[in-house]
Design a protein around this motif. Structure first.
Motif, mmCIF file in Angstrom:
data_model
loop_
_atom_site.group_PDB
_atom_site.id
_atom_site.type_symbol
_atom_site.label_atom_id
_atom_site.label_comp_id
_atom_site.label_asym_id
_atom_site.label_seq_id
_atom_site.Cartn_x
_atom_site.Cartn_y
_atom_site.Cartn_z
ATOM 1 N N ASP A 1 0.812 -1.186 0.070
ATOM 2 C CA ASP A 1 0.176 -0.153 -0.052
ATOM 3 C C ASP A 1 0.864 1.291 0.014
ATOM 4 O OD1 ASP A 1 -2.383 -1.407 0.018
ATOM 5 O OD2 ASP A 1 -2.639 -1.592 2.237
ATOM 6 N N ASN A 2 1.940 1.121 0.730
ATOM 7 C CA ASN A 2 2.892 2.289 0.785
ATOM 8 C C ASN A 2 3.511 2.471 -0.467
ATOM 9 O OD1 ASN A 2 2.394 2.775 3.658
ATOM 10 N ND2 ASN A 2 4.357 1.474 4.050
ATOM 11 N N VAL A 3 3.822 1.544 -1.150
ATOM 12 C CA VAL A 3 4.319 1.870 -2.417
ATOM 13 C C VAL A 3 3.479 2.290 -3.377
ATOM 14 C CG1 VAL A 3 5.327 0.469 -4.571
ATOM 15 C CG2 VAL A 3 6.280 0.095 -2.288
ATOM 16 N N LEU A 4 2.349 1.540 -3.439
ATOM 17 C CA LEU A 4 1.256 2.141 -4.380
ATOM 18 C C LEU A 4 0.687 3.536 -3.965
ATOM 19 C CD1 LEU A 4 -1.115 -1.354 -4.594
ATOM 20 C CD2 LEU A 4 0.684 -0.016 -6.456
ATOM 21 N N SER A 5 0.999 4.031 -3.233
ATOM 22 C CA SER A 5 0.650 5.326 -2.515
ATOM 23 C C SER A 5 1.671 6.648 -2.660
ATOM 24 C CB SER A 5 -0.133 5.449 -1.285
ATOM 25 O OG SER A 5 0.886 5.237 -0.157
#
Lengths: 110, 192
Positions: free
Chosen positions: A15-19
């Motif tokens: 999620d961190n990567v995608l955001s």
């Protein structure tokens, strides 16, 4: 239990990567880029210049010429081979040589 | 002046109008190209190509879509063409290197591309995301870049890609699934 924690950590990381691209600021284009565009327009407007879709790529042209030359060469070779007197003579000689063999074969029944 | 009027002026050869259009869309084109190619020099080249194309094809612009959508479409097509060209070039260089081992022609990917518009604390995550984006099929990548990086509304993404809104939604859904599965490979093993 350990697996569940690891999986939730992994999902959090994803999620961190995608955001990571959220609230990303735009970068400024280099200051003199338009000058280069103008230079390319000048080049495009030169009378000797051909538009991209009118240009024939050199490689394609060379390939076409090579194919044509090869085709002509093969045709000329085939025509010269069939029409030369040597070929006719050779054909006649070979059929004459074949005749005695046939004759012998006719009498050699056993 | 309205964008459509500017395009009409460009069609009559006005470079001043092109400069104005560049003023409005120059950064948009440059940033979109940067998201695709992850290389400043390549993005600059694409920006030049796009505005040259705008200058050349202004006469054929019918105004069926907005100028912004039209310019985005040109940019996306140029970027995808460039990516295909680079892929071909890389493959050719690889074959060439088999015969000439000392060749320096092999193109290296910008694996560690740092986007200048991203904050420092997100830079590492963004690097991984750009790496994963590269593995997506072109249509999914386009839908993702236009929707989440360029933040265009779905309707405009659909117009740029000449698809229906539903098709774009489906592409985005698949892009997210594919990205998640690609990210699986990049997850750092923290047990060590």
């Amino acid at each position: 239990m350990k697996n569940i924690i690891q999986n939730s950590e992994k999902e959090q990381w994803k999620d961190n990567v995608l955001s990571s691209l959220e609230d990303m600021k735009r970068t400024e284009a280099p200051p003199f880029l338009f000058t280069r565009i103008e230079a390319r327009i000048r080049l495009y407007e030169m009378p000797t210049h051909l538009a991209a879709n009118e240009r024939v790529p050199v490689l394609k042209l060379a390939f076409g010429v090579a194919c044509f030359v090869l085709l002509c060469g093969i045709n000329i070779w085939i025509v010269s081979q069939t029409a030369s007197p040597n070929t006719v003579q050779q054909y006649q000689t070979s059929s004459a040589q074949a005749a005695p063999i046939l004759e012998t074969a006719d009498f050699d029944l056993y | 002046m309205e964008n459509l009027q500017l395009i009409q002026k460009i069609a009559h050869g006005s470079e001043a109008a092109l400069r104005e259009v560049y003023g409005v869309f120059g950064n948009i084109v440059f940033n979109t190209a940067l998201s695709y190619l992850r290389d400043r020099a390549e993005a600059e080249e694409i920006t030049q190509d796009v505005f040259l194309e705008v200058y050349q094809s202004a006469k054929t612009f019918e105004g069926k879509s907005s100028v912004r959508t039209w310019i985005y479409r040109i940019t996306v097509n140029k970027c995808l063409d460039k990516l295909r060209y680079l892929k071909r070039k890389k493959r050719f260089a690889l074959v060439k290197s088999l015969f000439k081992p000392d060749t320096t022609e092999i193109q290296h990917d910008a694996e560690d591309f740092e986007h200048p518009g991203i904050t420092l604390e997100r830079q590492e995550y963004a690097k991984i995301l750009f790496k994963a984006l590269k593995r997506l099929p072109p249509q999914q990548r386009t839908a993702y870049i236009l929707s989440f990086i360029e933040e265009l509304p779905r309707k405009e993404v659909a117009e740029v890609m000449q698809l229906s809104v539903k098709a774009v939604e489906s592409l985005l859904q698949r892009a997210k699934i594919n990205l998640r599965s690609t990210l699986e490979k990049y997850y750092p093993d923290r047990r060590i």
